[in-house]
Enzyme design. Structure first.
Site, PDB file in Angstrom:
ATOM      1  CB  CYS A   1     104.516 -11.889 -53.597  1.00 62.06           C
ATOM      2  SG  CYS A   1     103.885 -10.481 -52.670  1.00 62.06           S
TER       3      CYS A   1
ATOM      4  CG  HIS B   1      97.959 -27.196 -43.481  1.00 60.87           C
ATOM      5  ND1 HIS B   1      98.419 -26.669 -42.310  1.00 60.87           N
ATOM      6  CD2 HIS B   1      99.046 -27.458 -44.228  1.00 60.87           C
ATOM      7  CE1 HIS B   1      99.734 -26.626 -42.360  1.00 60.87           C
ATOM      8  NE2 HIS B   1     100.133 -27.094 -43.513  1.00 60.87           N
TER       9      HIS B   1
HETATM   10  C1  PEP Z   1      98.742  -9.843 -51.331  1.00 57.72           C
HETATM   11  O1  PEP Z   1      97.948  -9.069 -50.778  1.00 57.72           O
HETATM   12  O2  PEP Z   1      98.737 -10.083 -52.545  1.00 57.72           O
HETATM   13  C2  PEP Z   1      99.743 -10.575 -50.525  1.00 57.72           C
HETATM   14  C3  PEP Z   1     100.670 -11.316 -51.093  1.00 57.72           C
HETATM   15  O3  PEP Z   1      99.654 -10.469 -49.167  1.00 57.72           O
HETATM   16  P1  PEP Z   1      98.623 -11.330 -48.283  1.00 57.72           P
HETATM   17  O4  PEP Z   1      97.983 -12.351 -49.190  1.00 57.72           O
HETATM   18  O5  PEP Z   1      99.416 -11.947 -47.214  1.00 57.72           O
HETATM   19  O6  PEP Z   1      97.687 -10.283 -47.802  1.00 57.72           O
END
Ligand code: PEP
Ligand code: MG
Length: 569
Positions: A501, A193
């Site tokens: 993402c 953070h």
């Molecule tokens: C991923 O796995 O790329 C994702 C975006 O989800 P997290 O990072 O929350 O597991």
């Protein structure tokens, strides 16, 4: 004259004077552990209440302190989330006190230790890094309990460079308000953070410098290069001249980037790319407007569950989702249902001792389907907010059409029960190898999909996402992962929007590659969007397509990186 090489976690340059903040030796608390008698419980509760009140009023004061240039939504969000954490932690300490009959300091230490251990085991870097906030709040409460002195945050010399083993988030906020020029630390990763805040506040930071607090003394002149991760102690004239040139170049590029941030993200040959933000708390939705993003592509909702000692209610969740949606106005908000289970168990489930717990070994959506009540409450809250805002639902760790259909059926039941006319768009995260083999069926059911390259990479390449670094062969740059992304884009065709993402979407080079592979939506930590926008505005989609097809034929991530680097030269 001596240069130290560390890890750059927040860009920028600072020429300043060292202030060594050796918390571990100078500000350690004296708190003997002892057992207490039942008759002492009331007095210990009273001491805890006092410490809670003092901590909260300190945080309130800091939140209301005069607004400086560094006063972005981020710092206020840290302070208000800490105020909430003080309450949650105090409630857990009270339970521990009564159960174990120990003094309040020992109970606080134990509660903080358990929460930190739980978070430290999590694979997700972003969530794991939240353990810093827990220690930060614990440290504040312990200081009030023991009446220990406080570092004089508001009395910094001009251009102070704080040198510490580790700087906690609220300390960074308070120091930034006192005019802090840079942060140099021994520990603290790029997802901590403090690092996120330092980037948002524009404070150059370098970490990973072993025993830095004993190598540097307060008063020394330091040059901090937050681009290269370099700290120069007592610089020579030649080092100063080189530093000034690099700083001037950086300032020029930065000024251009700031101008670019207001411009649309369109490639040179006119292809519009949608840049979205990943957030983990409603307060972070403010960053979407600040960075001129099209909306939230991933709202990770795990926090609310991981930090809460009781099941988050329908009302609490409605409030949380509505707050994010209100900030976004008519921009879309993609809410991912909680991705829990396995290493990520909320305290209210982890402490359940009785009865069989089949959900324990499940992850993502399958955990949600096993914890039906928890899942339905979350869906009810999301559906409720979606009646008046552009809210979409994303399900994590889909493995095929079966689990996805069960999730869709649950949404439909919730819609029926609420008598809600508006069905939000429903999306699937593609982040397991199994999903790649069930793409057609998943895409038939999905309104959109989002590729989670963090998990997809670790499961495809049998790696640990915590251990991966830039030099590692097991990254999203691996041609096998690129082929997987290409396959999703191909099967989705024109019918189903595809977003990426995972963390790498926020890396300008990788973002260029994704555009070449046909991806048109990228969701990333908002603070990383400016360089991505800059990079995408300078490419031609057709050139990138050619480059991506060469990348697909490579055999190692190194070859892919070289291909991209050569193209830039
Ligand atoms: C991923 O796995 O790329 C994702 C975006 O989800 P997290 O990072 O929350 O597991
Ligand atoms: Mg994931």
């Amino acid at each position: 004259m001596q240069a130290l090489k560390g890890i750059a976690i927040s860009p920028g340059y600072a020429d300043g004077v060292a202030v060594v903040y050796d918390y571990e030796t100078d500000y350690q608390f004296v708190c003997p552990d002892r057992d207490i008698l039942p008759a002492e419980l009331g007095a210990e509760h009273g001491r805890l209440d006092d410490a809670m009140e003092q901590s909260q009023s300190e945080l309130d004061q800091a939140e209301q302190s005069p607004h400086g240039p560094a006063d972005l939504a981020d710092s206020t969000a840290v302070l208000s989330s800490h105020a909430q954490l003080v309450q949650d932690i105090a409630a857990q300490v009270k339970q521990h006190l009564s159960r174990k009959l120990v003094n309040v300091e020992q109970a606080l230490d134990s509660v903080i230790g358990t929460l930190v251990d739980r978070l430290c085991q999590i694979e997700n870097e972003y969530l794991r890094a939240r353990e810093q906030d827990i220690r930060d709040v614990g440290r504040r409460m312990m200081r009030h309990l023991t009446g220990s002195p406080r570092f004089p945050f508001s009395h910094l010399p001009e251009h102070a460079v704080i040198v510490a083993r580790e700087l906690l988030p609220s300390e960074a906020v308070e120091l930034s308000r006192a005019g802090l020029a840079a942060i140099v630390t021994e520990q603290g990763g790029p997802d901590s953070h403090t690092a996120i805040l330092a980037r948002a506040l524009g404070i150059p930071s370098v970490t990973g410098l072993v025993e830095v607090t004993s190598q540097i003394q307060s008063g020394m002149r330091l040059l901090v290069d937050g681009e290269a991760g370099k700290v120069t102690i007592a610089p020579s004239a030649a080092e100063l001249a080189e530093f000034s040139t690099s700083r001037a170049n950086y300032q020029r590029t930065n000024a251009a980037m700031a101008v670019n941030e207001t411009l649309p993200c369109v490639t040179r040959d006119g292809i519009a790319i949608s840049l979205l933000g990943n957030i983990g708390r409603p307060e972070e939705a403010e960053q979407i407007g600040i960075h001129n993003l099209s909306g939230v592509g991933l709202f990770r909702t795990e926090f609310l569950f991981l930090e809460s000692h009781e099941r988050p209610s329908f009302e609490t969740q409605c409030d949380m989702y509505a707050r994010a949606a209100n900030v976004l106005e008519d921009r879309p908000l993609v809410i991912r249902t909680f991705d829990l289970g396995g290493d990520k168990l909320p305290p209210f489930l982890a402490s359940q001792r009785s009865g069989p717990q089949p959900s324990r070994h499940l992850r993502g959506l399958r955990f949600s389907l096993a914890e039906r009540l928890l899942f339905e409450t979350q869906l009810r809250a999301i559906v409720q907010v979606a009646q008046t805002a552009d809210v979409r639902i994303l399900f994590p760790m889909i493995v095929g059409s079966h689990d996805f259909s069960c999730a869709i059926a649950t949404v439909d039941q919730v819609l029926d029960r609420l008598d809600a006319p508006r069905r939000p768009a429903l999306g699937a995260m593609i982040e397991t190898p199994a999903a790649l083999f069930a793409l057609k069926e998943i895409l038939e059911l999905a309104d959109f999909v989002s590729i989670g390259t963090n998990d997809l990479t670790q499961y495809m390449l049998a790696t640990d996402r915590r251990a991966a670094d830039l030099t590692d062969e097991c990254t999203a740059w691996h041609p096998a992962v690129l082929r997987a992304i290409q396959r999703v884009v191909d099967v989705a065709g024109m019918d189903c929007p595809v977003c990426v993402c995972g963390e790498e979407a926020g890396e300008p080079g990788f973002a260029r590659l994704l555009i070449g592979l046909g991806v048109r939506e990228l969701s990333m930590t908002p603070g990383r969007a400016a360089p991505v926008r800059q990079a995408l505005r300078s490419i031609d989609c057709s050139t990138m397509r050619e480059l991506a097809s060469q990348a697909l034929c490579c055999t190692t991530p190194g070859e892919v990186r070289r291909l991209l680097a050569d193209d830039r030269d």
